[in-house]
Structure formats: C-alpha cells, structure tokens
Design an enzyme around this catalytic site. Sequence first.
Site, mmCIF file in Angstrom:
data_model
loop_
_atom_site.group_PDB
_atom_site.id
_atom_site.type_symbol
_atom_site.label_atom_id
_atom_site.label_comp_id
_atom_site.label_asym_id
_atom_site.label_seq_id
_atom_site.Cartn_x
_atom_site.Cartn_y
_atom_site.Cartn_z
ATOM 1 N N GLU A 180 -9.981 -7.600 9.460
ATOM 2 C CA GLU A 180 -9.615 -6.518 8.420
ATOM 3 C C GLU A 180 -9.788 -6.732 7.196
ATOM 4 O OE1 GLU A 180 -5.237 -6.413 7.628
ATOM 5 O OE2 GLU A 180 -5.333 -4.376 8.049
ATOM 6 N N ASN A 198 0.966 -1.297 0.035
ATOM 7 C CA ASN A 198 -0.046 0.029 0.150
ATOM 8 C C ASN A 198 0.818 1.050 -0.147
ATOM 9 O OD1 ASN A 198 0.972 -0.376 2.593
ATOM 10 N ND2 ASN A 198 -1.077 0.100 3.622
ATOM 11 N N CYS A 255 -3.257 0.456 6.695
ATOM 12 C CA CYS A 255 -3.270 -0.515 7.970
ATOM 13 C C CYS A 255 -4.222 0.172 9.184
ATOM 14 C CB CYS A 255 -2.057 -0.725 8.371
ATOM 15 S SG CYS A 255 -0.841 0.500 8.510
ATOM 16 N N GLU A 312 4.890 -4.415 11.899
ATOM 17 C CA GLU A 312 3.949 -3.567 11.521
ATOM 18 C C GLU A 312 2.840 -4.164 10.858
ATOM 19 O OE1 GLU A 312 3.643 -0.464 12.683
ATOM 20 O OE2 GLU A 312 5.669 -0.121 13.224
ATOM 21 N N GLU A 320 8.039 2.226 14.653
ATOM 22 C CA GLU A 320 8.509 2.836 13.657
ATOM 23 C C GLU A 320 8.687 4.382 13.792
ATOM 24 O OE1 GLU A 320 7.106 0.887 9.861
ATOM 25 O OE2 GLU A 320 9.338 -0.017 9.950
ATOM 26 N N GLY A 380 -1.520 -5.794 10.778
ATOM 27 C CA GLY A 380 -2.855 -5.075 10.496
ATOM 28 C C GLY A 380 -3.750 -4.608 11.575
HETATM 29 P P1 NAD Z 1 1.237 -9.645 3.299
HETATM 30 O O1 NAD Z 1 1.267 -10.079 4.802
HETATM 31 O O2 NAD Z 1 0.574 -10.535 2.501
HETATM 32 O O3 NAD Z 1 2.606 -9.569 2.758
HETATM 33 C C1 NAD Z 1 3.341 -8.604 3.324
HETATM 34 C C2 NAD Z 1 4.930 -8.850 2.724
HETATM 35 O O4 NAD Z 1 5.369 -10.194 3.712
HETATM 36 C C3 NAD Z 1 4.952 -9.287 1.314
HETATM 37 O O5 NAD Z 1 6.217 -8.571 0.958
HETATM 38 C C4 NAD Z 1 5.024 -10.619 1.004
HETATM 39 O O6 NAD Z 1 5.991 -11.130 0.099
HETATM 40 C C5 NAD Z 1 5.912 -11.010 2.495
HETATM 41 N N1 NAD Z 1 5.814 -12.468 2.812
HETATM 42 C C6 NAD Z 1 4.739 -13.239 2.868
HETATM 43 N N2 NAD Z 1 4.855 -14.422 3.279
HETATM 44 C C7 NAD Z 1 6.201 -14.151 4.016
HETATM 45 C C8 NAD Z 1 6.847 -15.193 4.668
HETATM 46 N N3 NAD Z 1 6.481 -16.569 4.916
HETATM 47 N N4 NAD Z 1 8.111 -14.968 5.199
HETATM 48 C C9 NAD Z 1 8.658 -13.643 4.931
HETATM 49 N N5 NAD Z 1 8.060 -12.863 4.120
HETATM 50 C C10 NAD Z 1 6.693 -12.914 3.816
HETATM 51 O O7 NAD Z 1 0.328 -8.170 3.333
HETATM 52 P P2 NAD Z 1 0.129 -7.386 2.164
HETATM 53 O O8 NAD Z 1 -1.116 -7.888 1.658
HETATM 54 O O9 NAD Z 1 1.213 -7.107 1.441
HETATM 55 O O10 NAD Z 1 -0.316 -6.087 2.803
HETATM 56 C C11 NAD Z 1 -1.611 -5.667 3.662
HETATM 57 C C12 NAD Z 1 -1.372 -5.903 4.978
HETATM 58 O O11 NAD Z 1 -0.178 -5.150 5.528
HETATM 59 C C13 NAD Z 1 -2.431 -5.553 5.681
HETATM 60 O O12 NAD Z 1 -2.690 -6.416 6.713
HETATM 61 C C14 NAD Z 1 -2.171 -4.244 6.459
HETATM 62 O O13 NAD Z 1 -2.929 -3.958 7.570
HETATM 63 C C15 NAD Z 1 -0.565 -4.495 6.702
HETATM 64 N N6 NAD Z 1 0.137 -3.150 6.690
HETATM 65 C C16 NAD Z 1 0.513 -2.728 7.994
HETATM 66 C C17 NAD Z 1 1.104 -1.406 7.974
HETATM 67 C C18 NAD Z 1 1.697 -1.073 9.572
HETATM 68 O O14 NAD Z 1 2.308 -0.094 9.461
HETATM 69 N N7 NAD Z 1 1.139 -1.460 10.715
HETATM 70 C C19 NAD Z 1 1.068 -0.682 7.009
HETATM 71 C C20 NAD Z 1 0.847 -1.101 5.919
HETATM 72 C C21 NAD Z 1 0.215 -2.335 5.755
#
Ligand code: NAD
Length: 483
Positions: free
Chosen positions: A380, A152, A283, A249, A457, A251
């Site tokens: 979420e 995002n 998020c 960081e 962060e 969801g």
């Molecule tokens: P996701 O969890 O599907 O993927 C996040 C990242 O992790 C990707 O780069 C993915 O390739 C990697 N990944 C997946 N499996 C892994 C593993 N086993 N080992 C290491 N890396 C792995 O999330 P998404 O769909 O890309 O993003 C949306 C999510 O991110 C939502 O839940 C959102 O709330 C969260 N988010 C949190 C923040 C925050 O600051 N708290 C900010 C933005 C997004």
Amino acid sequence: MQTQPTASHFINGAYVEDTNGTPIDVIYPATGEKIAMVYAATPAIIEQALTAARDAQAAWGAMTGTERGRILRRAADIMRERNHDLSILETYDTGKPYQETSVADATSGADALEYFGGMAATLTGEHIQLGEDWVYTRREPLGVCVGIGAWNYPTQIACWKGAPALACGNSIIFKPSETTPLSALKVAEILVQAGLPAGLYNVVQGMGEVGAALVTDPRVDKVSLTGSVPTGRKVYAAAADGMKHVTMELGGKSPIIVFEDADIENAVSGAIVGNFYSSGQVCSNGTRVFVHTDIKEAFLKRLAERLDNAVIGDPMDPDTSFGPMVSKRQLDIVLGYIDKGKAEGARLVYGGNAIDGKGFYMQPTVFADVTDDMTIAREEIFGPVLSVLDFTDEDDVMARANDTEFGLAAGVFTRDLSRAHRVAANFQAGTCYINTYNDAPVEAPFGGMKNSGVGRENSKAAIEHYSQLKSVYVRMGDMEAPF
Ligand code: NAD
C-alpha cells in the site's frame, strides 16, 4: 479562521487541557506552516476520559432509542448548517481541497449521525417461542467504546464510529490521528450542542501510546480502529487479551479490472477517482489497474489527457481539485515508492515528481507495464500512484487480482452483465464496484476481507458491532430437575 482549538481534549462535555502532555504541532500541508498545537493526553487525561465515559454510559443506554436518535439527528442538522466552516477546518487539518471537504467530510459525518439516529428507535430484540415456554433477546450496548482514527478522513471517521456507538447506547472515547487532531473536537462540540449528555463522546489527543493505553484498559469494551495493517495487528492483539469487541478498518491494495468492452471514459473516471481523490490517500483506492491489452494504449492516452485537467494548487480555492500530501513524511514515503517503481522496471508514463515550493505537493503519477511482483504492485503506497498492469484472460486476471494479503475493495469495468457479476462474486474484497468506484454511502456496509479488516462500518451491519444480544429464557410451568 481560528485553527487553534480551545484546548486539546474534550471530556465530560467540556474542553480540558493538560500542558504536561507531549506537544503535537498541527501543520497546514499546503504551506508547511504550523497552524495550531495540541498536547498529547497524559495518564491523568486518559483517566478522566475513561471515568467520564464509564459514568455516563448506563443512563444513556437506559434511554429510549427514540430519545437517543433525536439528539444524533439534531447533531446531523447542526453539522450540515456548519458545513462550510467545518470543511475549511478539515482542509487546514488534512490539506484536502475544499472542493472535496465541502462534499465528503462533514456531510458524510452528518449522514452517519442522521442514519444511525433514525435507526436507534428501531433497535430491538426478538421473541422466540419454544412450545409454551419462550425466549426473548435484548439488544444491549457494549459499554465504553474506543475509536482510533487515521488522518485521511478525520471528521468522517469520528462520526462513522461515534454515530453507531451512541445509537446503540454506548459511550465513546475517540482518539484522532496525531496528524489531524482538530476536527473531532468540533464533532464533540456539536454533539453536546445537540443535547448529548456529558461524558458520552470524548476526544483525547495523542500518538500510538495513548491509543494503546485506551485499548488495554479493562474499562473499555470495544475498540474500533481505522489505520494501517501493522497497527491493526497490534491493536487487535491488545484487544484480544481483554476479549474486547473489535472493528478493524485497515489498508488495501485494491484491483480495478478494465475489460476490452468497457466504456473507456467511465473506466478512466473510475481510475481517477480510485487513485487521485484526496491525493490518493484513500484506503479503498484501486491502485492496481488491470487493463486488457487491446485497449491499454487508448486507456493510457485518455488517462494522461484527463490528468492534464487536474487543478493542483491552493486547497482553499474551490477550483483546486488536487491538493498536497498530508505531511512531509507521507510525501517522502510516496516518492520512495516511485523510486522503487522506476528501479524495478515499471514505465513511468505520467508525473513522478514532488512539486517545488511550499507545502507537500507532488504530481499525480502513473506507471505502466507494472508486473505483479513489483513492490508498487504489492504494498500500500497511500498516495497518488496508479499502476497499470496488462492482462488478456479473465481467469488469469481474477487470480492475479486476488493474489494479495489485502481485501478491502475491488472494481470491474465491462459492458458484459454476466461477466460483471461473475467477477464481483469472485473478488476477495469487502466492497466491490461495477462500472463505478469508491462510493461509500452510509446505507451500505463498508469493510475489508483478509488483512484489510474485521467487521463492517455503516449500514445495519454496524449495529452488530456496537451492541450485543442477551437471551432471556422464560419457563411458564414447573422446572424439572434430576434430583
Ligand atoms: P496508522 O496505522 O499509522 O495510525 C492509525 C491510528 O492508530 C493513529 O491514530 C495512531 O496514533 C494509532 N496507533 C498507532 N499505533 C497504535 C497502537 N499501538 N495502539 C493504538 N493506536 C495506535 O495509520 P495512518 O497512517 O494514520 O492512516 C493510514 C492507514 O489507514 C492506511 O493504511 C489506510 O489504508 C488506513 N485507512 C483505512 C480505512 C478503512 O476504512 N479501511 C480508512 C482510512 C484509512
């Protein structure tokens, strides 16, 4: 604009390619067209990145903070100069409107580089006097950091992790989300242009398994993930095996409480920013909006009127204020939640449909009469779906607001000063807002409680998560021993 990068990865100060990796198509969410492709990192690429990061770190960590900081601040200036092009690229990568990317992505990344660049020279240990003996502490880098990003805010995440890591004297390997692989490569280019020695900021592409390979490598000292809670659990567990430092960081399902004395216009603004910015793909969004029953109908009426002003369309048009979802997959997930909301008895009061035509567009959506047990109030959604829940009593709404596994953010709208601070104090959330929502300045800590994360962060707090203290005891006289 050229959207195809020079090569897929950026390692040791240069673009590198390995066409043996799995191809990953980059899709422009506004049209569904392929605009670029990258190859996932092969084991050989991962090895190159780890070797480069390991080899470069010691000399960087030995430089003065002033020298390190100067490079980061120069990178911030370059990012700001290039903001237009970086924002266009971010819009291609994510589909977010240029109206947003031009003020919230490279600019936020530049803020982090500037802030931590300025802070680098101030990082010190302390002196602890113990009679005539004394102890001093050294603030030392962790070593090699791995950053893993969500889709995002790709530029922002690449900088929010890279800037404090580098300021503290670490090297970093960043793996962007496979959905948005383009802009982190630009961050790496800019850092090198600003004078960052080779090997300190590396970018490798790939899906979860590339992230997992990095997280489990013994040469890695710290892992910072931005992603979902299920991914966070896996990455945290893998990092724990090697006793690595982590920042998670994750969801959220954050509440916004609108009391009967709130300024309705401001509360509606908070609900809009907290649910529909970036088409709801934020998020910290306040997706459970608890509205006092006395003002519920007035709130819903103004919300609908204001949503009619959303300009949905070409994200490159500066007038567009609401773009597509990042992918067909994410669109389908969100539409699935809307079906569940209807099936479980929530009242659809605005939107609710995909928009026909090219790209992954849907309408901003509002449900009213949502109850705490409904799926749309518990999980979420990560899309533009706002749920309005009724309440009348402060204690009751407080308990309901906190009754969730998540704890990322929370907001309250009221004109009652004491109540505002009491509610903020009682929220179980890392970032709370009073009469505002979703601000994320680099000066303030950002992060979650409960399942929403570990660590913080931004701000001075991030330094604790990218450095470690060593205590050095100094005896001025003779040392005694029992025999
Ligand atoms: P996701 O969890 O599907 O993927 C996040 C990242 O992790 C990707 O780069 C993915 O390739 C990697 N990944 C997946 N499996 C892994 C593993 N086993 N080992 C290491 N890396 C792995 O999330 P998404 O769909 O890309 O993003 C949306 C999510 O991110 C939502 O839940 C959102 O709330 C969260 N988010 C949190 C923040 C925050 O600051 N708290 C900010 C933005 C997004």
